[in-house]
Design a protein around this motif. Structure first.
Motif, PDB file in Angstrom:
ATOM      1  N   VAL A 112      43.979  48.019  45.113  1.00  0.00           N
ATOM      2  CA  VAL A 112      44.155  47.300  43.847  1.00  0.00           C
ATOM      3  C   VAL A 112      45.441  47.779  43.185  1.00  0.00           C
ATOM      4  O   VAL A 112      45.694  48.984  43.111  1.00  0.00           O
ATOM      5  N   SER A 113      46.258  46.825  42.723  1.00  0.00           N
ATOM      6  CA  SER A 113      47.544  47.190  42.119  1.00  0.00           C
ATOM      7  C   SER A 113      47.911  46.232  40.992  1.00  0.00           C
ATOM      8  O   SER A 113      47.637  45.034  41.065  1.00  0.00           O
ATOM      9  N   ASP A 114      48.544  46.792  39.956  1.00  0.00           N
ATOM     10  CA  ASP A 114      49.068  45.950  38.870  1.00  0.00           C
ATOM     11  C   ASP A 114      50.346  45.237  39.294  1.00  0.00           C
ATOM     12  O   ASP A 114      50.727  44.243  38.683  1.00  0.00           O
ATOM     13  N   THR A 115      51.027  45.773  40.291  1.00  0.00           N
ATOM     14  CA  THR A 115      52.283  45.162  40.736  1.00  0.00           C
ATOM     15  C   THR A 115      52.218  44.822  42.222  1.00  0.00           C
ATOM     16  O   THR A 115      52.113  45.705  43.065  1.00  0.00           O
ATOM     17  N   VAL A 174      44.017  43.275  49.424  1.00  0.00           N
ATOM     18  CA  VAL A 174      44.660  43.684  48.172  1.00  0.00           C
ATOM     19  C   VAL A 174      44.160  42.792  47.044  1.00  0.00           C
ATOM     20  O   VAL A 174      44.018  41.577  47.222  1.00  0.00           O
ATOM     21  N   ILE A 175      43.889  43.393  45.892  1.00  0.00           N
ATOM     22  CA  ILE A 175      43.514  42.643  44.691  1.00  0.00           C
ATOM     23  C   ILE A 175      44.533  42.924  43.603  1.00  0.00           C
ATOM     24  O   ILE A 175      44.912  44.079  43.372  1.00  0.00           O
ATOM     25  N   THR A 176      44.986  41.882  42.940  1.00  0.00           N
ATOM     26  CA  THR A 176      45.880  42.030  41.802  1.00  0.00           C
ATOM     27  C   THR A 176      45.511  40.984  40.763  1.00  0.00           C
ATOM     28  O   THR A 176      44.620  40.150  40.989  1.00  0.00           O
ATOM     29  N   SER A 177      46.191  41.010  39.625  1.00  0.00           N
ATOM     30  CA  SER A 177      45.962  40.015  38.586  1.00  0.00           C
ATOM     31  C   SER A 177      47.290  39.734  37.888  1.00  0.00           C
ATOM     32  O   SER A 177      47.800  40.584  37.159  1.00  0.00           O
ATOM     33  N   TYR A 217      56.923  33.831  47.080  1.00  0.00           N
ATOM     34  CA  TYR A 217      57.448  32.781  47.956  1.00  0.00           C
ATOM     35  C   TYR A 217      56.672  32.649  49.257  1.00  0.00           C
ATOM     36  O   TYR A 217      56.768  31.658  49.959  1.00  0.00           O
ATOM     37  N   GLU A 218      55.860  33.671  49.566  1.00  0.00           N
ATOM     38  CA  GLU A 218      55.161  33.717  50.845  1.00  0.00           C
ATOM     39  C   GLU A 218      53.669  33.916  50.617  1.00  0.00           C
ATOM     40  O   GLU A 218      53.261  34.794  49.866  1.00  0.00           O
ATOM     41  N   LYS A 219      52.835  33.082  51.214  1.00  0.00           N
ATOM     42  CA  LYS A 219      51.391  33.224  51.094  1.00  0.00           C
ATOM     43  C   LYS A 219      50.904  34.273  52.092  1.00  0.00           C
ATOM     44  O   LYS A 219      51.114  34.157  53.296  1.00  0.00           O
ATOM     45  N   ILE A 220      50.257  35.316  51.575  1.00  0.00           N
ATOM     46  CA  ILE A 220      49.703  36.382  52.419  1.00  0.00           C
ATOM     47  C   ILE A 220      48.192  36.346  52.234  1.00  0.00           C
ATOM     48  O   ILE A 220      47.683  36.614  51.138  1.00  0.00           O
ATOM     49  N   SER A 221      47.480  36.011  53.288  1.00  0.00           N
ATOM     50  CA  SER A 221      46.059  35.655  53.173  1.00  0.00           C
ATOM     51  C   SER A 221      45.142  36.777  52.704  1.00  0.00           C
ATOM     52  O   SER A 221      44.079  36.510  52.132  1.00  0.00           O
ATOM     53  N   ASN A 222      45.518  38.035  52.925  1.00  0.00           N
ATOM     54  CA  ASN A 222      44.629  39.128  52.505  1.00  0.00           C
ATOM     55  C   ASN A 222      45.008  39.725  51.144  1.00  0.00           C
ATOM     56  O   ASN A 222      44.599  40.830  50.797  1.00  0.00           O
ATOM     57  N   ILE A 223      45.805  38.979  50.368  1.00  0.00           N
ATOM     58  CA  ILE A 223      46.088  39.359  48.983  1.00  0.00           C
ATOM     59  C   ILE A 223      45.360  38.381  48.060  1.00  0.00           C
ATOM     60  O   ILE A 223      45.580  37.173  48.117  1.00  0.00           O
ATOM     61  N   LYS A 224      44.479  38.894  47.215  1.00  0.00           N
ATOM     62  CA  LYS A 224      43.687  38.084  46.289  1.00  0.00           C
ATOM     63  C   LYS A 224      44.230  38.265  44.877  1.00  0.00           C
ATOM     64  O   LYS A 224      44.249  39.379  44.343  1.00  0.00           O
ATOM     65  N   ASN A 225      44.701  37.179  44.272  1.00  0.00           N
ATOM     66  CA  ASN A 225      45.239  37.223  42.915  1.00  0.00           C
ATOM     67  C   ASN A 225      44.239  36.595  41.955  1.00  0.00           C
ATOM     68  O   ASN A 225      43.945  35.406  42.038  1.00  0.00           O
ATOM     69  N   ILE A 226      43.696  37.416  41.058  1.00  0.00           N
ATOM     70  CA  ILE A 226      42.713  36.942  40.076  1.00  0.00           C
ATOM     71  C   ILE A 226      43.433  36.655  38.763  1.00  0.00           C
ATOM     72  O   ILE A 226      44.046  37.548  38.170  1.00  0.00           O
ATOM     73  N   LYS A 227      43.387  35.429  38.331  1.00  0.00           N
ATOM     74  CA  LYS A 227      44.138  34.991  37.145  1.00  0.00           C
ATOM     75  C   LYS A 227      43.789  35.838  35.918  1.00  0.00           C
ATOM     76  O   LYS A 227      42.618  36.016  35.577  1.00  0.00           O
ATOM     77  N   LYS A 283      35.500  43.044  39.352  1.00  0.00           N
ATOM     78  CA  LYS A 283      34.326  43.805  39.811  1.00  0.00           C
ATOM     79  C   LYS A 283      33.550  43.027  40.875  1.00  0.00           C
ATOM     80  O   LYS A 283      33.155  43.579  41.909  1.00  0.00           O
ATOM     81  N   ASN A 284      33.358  41.744  40.643  1.00  0.00           N
ATOM     82  CA  ASN A 284      32.601  40.917  41.593  1.00  0.00           C
ATOM     83  C   ASN A 284      33.336  40.780  42.928  1.00  0.00           C
ATOM     84  O   ASN A 284      32.710  40.746  43.994  1.00  0.00           O
ATOM     85  N   GLU A 285      34.666  40.705  42.864  1.00  0.00           N
ATOM     86  CA  GLU A 285      35.456  40.611  44.094  1.00  0.00           C
ATOM     87  C   GLU A 285      35.338  41.907  44.901  1.00  0.00           C
ATOM     88  O   GLU A 285      35.181  41.883  46.126  1.00  0.00           O
ATOM     89  N   ILE A 286      35.415  43.037  44.211  1.00  0.00           N
ATOM     90  CA  ILE A 286      35.258  44.336  44.883  1.00  0.00           C
ATOM     91  C   ILE A 286      33.852  44.460  45.471  1.00  0.00           C
ATOM     92  O   ILE A 286      33.677  44.917  46.603  1.00  0.00           O
ATOM     93  N   LYS A 287      32.860  44.027  44.707  1.00  0.00           N
ATOM     94  CA  LYS A 287      31.464  44.076  45.182  1.00  0.00           C
ATOM     95  C   LYS A 287      31.285  43.230  46.435  1.00  0.00           C
ATOM     96  O   LYS A 287      30.631  43.641  47.397  1.00  0.00           O
ATOM     97  N   LYS A 288      31.889  42.043  46.444  1.00  0.00           N
ATOM     98  CA  LYS A 288      31.798  41.136  47.592  1.00  0.00           C
ATOM     99  C   LYS A 288      32.468  41.740  48.825  1.00  0.00           C
ATOM    100  O   LYS A 288      31.958  41.665  49.937  1.00  0.00           O
ATOM    101  N   LEU A 289      33.619  42.377  48.619  1.00  0.00           N
ATOM    102  CA  LEU A 289      34.347  42.988  49.736  1.00  0.00           C
ATOM    103  C   LEU A 289      33.627  44.238  50.254  1.00  0.00           C
ATOM    104  O   LEU A 289      33.698  44.546  51.445  1.00  0.00           O
TER     105      LEU A 289
END
Length: 385
Positions: free
Chosen positions: A9-12, A39-42, A48-58, A82-88
């Motif tokens: 999880v990262s802010d950047t 990876v989870i971020t918000s 410019y590039e879609k990386i499938s294992n990066i999840k961006n939560i608005k 929290k729910n995304e982490i729980k699911k993973l």
């Protein structure tokens, strides 16, 4: 060894900086190596590039980060994170930044009883002091980080240079500190991208010796000191090219041009690779970077470097790859610039050594080392429990 699952999880993640590029490269490498890594971020930013294992939560709200205008301070949706982490349901939760997104992940991990590991990417106390000149702010930052990292099971640092700092400031035992092996995407940073025609669009003469800086153009990176030395000495046959977001005040464009300084703004993808490979030398005055990803990108592109004797870059840059200077002695900086610009045998030797040094520093080597160390951490935790 048994299979493991890691969530970072990262802010950047979608910003234009070394930490973001590192996380993006790790994510892509995990897909290539078929490792269970996400990876989870918000953020409201896109990539410019879609990386499938990066999840961006608005995020619910964003504003510009104080002292760090190129980053956003966000109010994340805690429950979605929290729910995304729980699911993973990862075996380890890596928190890469002590920001609001990282804080949501830390609280989530406590609720979900997931062990937390971190990466110490930035020397925040030094960074805050550099921007505020306040010892009170520095002490407050250290206290916050000590509380933030208190429940971490282990911390990775991008260089051993910061082990002592982490031990002293965060009260960590050395046995719980790990080096995050240096590595970059050497396929995208290489001297094969050299293209001198790129300078035409910036009205820079081909015969000029080109010093390149990439990163935030800010006080905590000591770009103000670099500009002061450059303008006071006026290196007539040289050009200083600054790539990145401008966060300090400048003279007007005419005065910059008369001083042989060119700002080219934020660059990515092929153009960034070409700017590196088509320059003559990389100059990095920062003293607060824990590694200096951009220094490695420059060396991989075939550039000798000028760095400071404080911070992470000096742990891998040796004299045969460039010059290591004391920024408190501005004469050393001007002398290093003059020595490089001679383009003599010493220069070409440093250039070749820098390129050769980076040939085995691929992101693949770095990721596999990271993965093995995380398996080691999990084994330690099982023994302790």
């Amino acid at each position: 060894m048994e299979k493991i699952k890691i969530c970072l999880v990262s802010d950047t993640v979608y910003d234009v900086n070394g930490v973001s590029r590192f996380i993006q490269d790790f994510s892509k490498e995990a897909l290539v190596l078929k490792k269970d890594f996400c990876v989870i971020t918000s953020t409201k930013k896109t990539h410019y590039e879609k990386i499938s294992n990066i999840k961006n939560i608005k995020p619910l709200f964003t504003m510009k980060m104080p002292f760090y205008k190129s980053l956003d301070l966000v109010l994340p949706n805690f429950f979605k994170i929290k729910n995304e982490i729980k699911k993973l349901n990862p075996d380890l939760l890596h928190i890469s930044t002590p920001g609001t997104v990282g804080l949501c992940a830390l609280i989530s991990a406590k609720i979900l009883k997931i062990p937390v590991v971190g990466i110490y990417h930035t020397d925040f106390p030094a960074y805050m002091y550099k921007n505020t000149k306040s010892k009170f702010v520095k002490k407050g930052t250290i206290l916050f980080l000590k509380l933030f990292y208190k429940s971490y099971k282990a911390i990775f640092s991008r260089s051993e240079e910061y082990f002592k700092t982490i031990e002293e400031q965060l009260s960590f035992k050395k046995e719980d500190l790990y080096t995050l092996k240096a590595g970059i995407d050497i396929k995208n940073f290489d001297k094969k991208f050299k293209d001198d025609s790129i300078w035409e669009k910036y009205d820079i003469k081909q015969e000029k010796f080109k010093f390149l800086y990439t990163g935030r153009i800010s006080v905590e990176k000591n770009v103000d000191i670099l500009l002061k030395v450059w303008m006071e000495n006026f290196f007539k046959e040289c050009e200083l090219i600054l790539v990145g977001d401008k966060e300090i005040e400048f003279l007007d464009k005419d005065k910059l041009k008369k001083s042989n300084i060119t700002l080219v703004g934020r660059k990515q993808e092929l153009e960034l690779s070409q700017l590196y490979a088509s320059s003559d030398c990389f100059i990095f005055p920062s003293t607060t970077d824990t590694l200096g990803q951009v220094v490695m990108e420059a060396m991989a592109s075939g550039l000798p470097v000028i760095i400071t004797n404080e911070g992470g870059p000096k742990t891998f840059v040796k004299d045969d790859c460039g010059y290591i200077i004391d920024l408190n002695n501005e004469t050393q900086l001007s002398e290093a610039i003059l020595k490089m610009s001679k383009k003599d045998e010493v220069y070409y030797s440093k250039k070749e050594k820098a390129y050769s040094f980076m040939r085995d520093k691929s992101i693949s080597h770095s990721f596999l080392d990271f993965w093995n160390k995380n398996q080691e951490i999990l084994e330690k935790l099982k023994v302790r429990n």
